[in-house]
Scaffold this active site. Structure first.
Site, short mmCIF file in Angstrom:
data_model
loop_
_atom_site.label_atom_id
_atom_site.label_comp_id
_atom_site.label_asym_id
_atom_site.label_seq_id
_atom_site.Cartn_x
_atom_site.Cartn_y
_atom_site.Cartn_z
N ASP A 261 51.68 1.78 -9.92
CA ASP A 261 51.29 2.43 -8.67
C ASP A 261 51.67 1.53 -7.50
OD1 ASP A 261 50.18 4.03 -6.76
OD2 ASP A 261 48.09 3.67 -7.33
N SER B 172 36.57 -0.99 20.60
CA SER B 172 35.33 -1.08 19.83
C SER B 172 34.78 0.29 19.45
CB SER B 172 34.28 -1.86 20.63
OG SER B 172 34.17 -1.35 21.95
#
Length: 550
Positions: free
Chosen positions: A227, A263
């Protein structure tokens, strides 16, 4: 930025912590007026307030309250041990002052964690004492006169020199300075560790010893043997010999999401139970180590890239989870590159992990120039065929309108601190996230909203007039009023959508409602951005289950 397809949600100047709000005309950083230790003052007042209220709630002494607070903290990151150390160091003075009926403001000024700048007003959270401030403060200073603790430096640069704090500070400092994981064995910018810019921020690495295996990359040989893109789909179907990645994902128009924001995009959040004595228990601080090593952000629960079950218990999902639900080949293909204090002024430097915050109010001309620089930078880094969506600024006037006369978590027990007082305290110390909107001055709030609208119009102008070779460009307005109406229809109140501790950021419910509105608008106006629904999703789930989780 290595995925074949990326959806870029740029939350331009959404809301800015800490503490450079370029849309605010009231931000002031003139030498000589700023309180050098403003954040330390706030921290001291908060901690002393909690100690005082714990003593009140449990009918105990200040000493017992301090020990109770320390007992609630986890052992991780030496938090409990550090707390007991601080109590042994400063506890005796705090007890003396509280027993003399001094409030948190007086205690912190007497112990020199707060200071009054000459010629400036006294910064205080609580109402001033009935007796003259100078007299009360002098009395408090006499109580602790000669205390050995007064010789310790109060500057933020020296807090990390205290025993046991150095290691914590160093890890957090590295996480804040760098936009890449602190723990990354193969240096591919993806990690198997959750915090310190690990997989809470970008998809979890499925092989941290191989720098050619990471979320979002083009699959290597259709992942027949391993993977390589970490979406949990790999191997060969024994029935026909076709690799599962090729069978289920080829031509499915996979999409990843990158968020460049501040933020708010990172989901800055301080749980109110950390400050509410009546609700405080051993469970209150369970997530404190995680929060500290995520810079007090919770990207794993954000509206853009959240992948955990919502703590707010509302039905809406993040944009990433919706992309994953639409196409299971998108598993783990998310990056939240948001950062506290990011803005249009420092976007390309922020991407390069160099911060150059600009404290002045941004004019539309400056904004245009910086956004264009940032878009040109993105054009040189994003793969061809990407999509960039510029997100407008909010009208933050709703903060004052819905919060100013409500009690802050620190004021709920005794009904003595409103958000008006809290905003004034932060503004006085010049550590406010946005003085322009967190102000009792209506004229200032109006001017700030007008400037935000001008900057949003600048983004809209850029999106409708500029073309780039590697991505197409869109603009979406920030419509907080829309989600407020949606929330009110469910029986909620507007103030419930704002972070209660900082009184500024949209909380988790608001972020998920914004994500819902964002998704619906994109689906209606630009559905090609989202890619097709993958008809093989049931087969992927049947063969690979949760695809290795997150």
């Amino acid at each position: 930025m290595k995925s074949l397809w990326k959806v870029l949600w740029v939350a331009s100047l959404f809301v800015l912590l800490p503490f450079h709000t370029s849309a605010s005309p009231a931000h002031d950083d003139r030498p000589g007026t700023r309180h050098a230790n403003g954040h330390i003052c706030v921290g001291c007042v908060v901690v002393v307030s909690v100690i005082e209220q714990l003593a009140q709630v449990h009918n105990a002494t200040a000493q017992a309250a301090m020990e109770r607070l320390c007992s609630y903290l986890p052992e991780k990151l030496f938090l409990k041990g550090t707390c007991y150390l601080v109590v042994r160091t400063f506890g005796p003075d705090v007890m003396k002052l509280l027993s003399a009926d001094m409030n948190a403001d007086v205690v912190c000024h007497a112990l020199e964690f707060c200071e009054q700048v000459p010629g400036q007003p006294v910064c205080h959270l609580y109402p001033l004492p009935k007796v003259a401030w100078k007299f009360t403060l002098e009395k408090a200073r006499q109580i602790v006169k000669g205390s050995p603790t007064l010789k310790y430096s109060r500057s933020s640069s020296n807090v990390c020199s205290l025993p046991l704090l150095a290691k914590i500070c160093q890890e957090i400092k590295l996480a804040i300075q760098n936009s890449v994981p602190f723990k990354d064995v193969d240096s591919d910018k993806y990690s198997v560790f959750p915090t310190l810019r690990g997989y809470h921020w970008r998809g979890r690495d499925c092989n941290d010893s191989d720098d050619m295996a990471y979320p979002g990359r083009r699959p290597d040989n259709w992942d027949a043997h391993q993977d390589s893109n970490c979406n949990g789909i790999w191997g060969v179907d024994p029935k026909d010999g076709i690799p599962y990645e090729k069978k289920y994902c080829e031509g499915s128009q996979p999409r990843g999401i990158i968020l460049l924001g501040d933020s708010a995009g990172a989901h800055f959040h301080i749980p109110p139970e950390w400050l509410t004595a009546s609700q405080m228990s051993l469970k209150s601080f369970f997530d404190l180590p995680t929060a500290l090593t995520n810079e007090l952000n919770w990207p794993q629960l954000s509206g853009a890239t959240g992948f955990l079950n919502s703590a707010s218990r509302i039905k809406e999902n993040s944009i990433y989870l919706r992309l994953r639900e639409r196409n299971r080949c998108n598993h783990r293909d998310y990056q939240n590159l948001s950062k506290n204090g990011a803005s249009s002024q420092n976007l390309e430097r922020f991407i390069e992990r160099k911060i150059d915050p600009v404290p002045e109010m941004t004019t539309p001309e400056q904004f245009y120039s910086k956004v264009m620089e940032s878009l040109k930078f993105l054009n040189s880094h994003l793969p061809n065929g990407s999509h960039v969506i510029l997100y407008g600024l909010p009208d933050g006037g709703f903060l004052w309108d819905h919060l100013h006369d409500r009690y802050h978590p620190l004021g709920q027990l005794n009904e003595d601190v409103t958000y008006d007082q809290f905003y004034s305290f932060l503004s006085c110390l010049q550590v406010t996230p946005c003085h322009g909107w967190m102000s009792s001055n209506q004229t200032l709030r109006t001017l700030t909203s007008e400037r935000a609208e001008q900057l949003s119009n600048t983004l809209k102008k850029i999106a409708t007039s500029k073309k780039f070779t590697n991505f197409d460009l869109f603009y979406m307005a920030f419509d907080f009023q829309e989600i407020t109406k949606k929330w009110q229809k469910r029986g909620g109140q507007p103030w419930q959508l704002i972070e209660p501790v900082d009184g500024f950021h949209p909380n988790e419910m608001a972020l998920l409602l914004l994500a819902d509105g964002f998704w619906n608008k994109v689906q209606h106006q630009w559905p090609h951005i989202l890619g097709k629904e993958n008809p093989f999703n049931p087969q992927i789930e049947q063969v690979f289950g949760d695809q290795g989780g997150h």
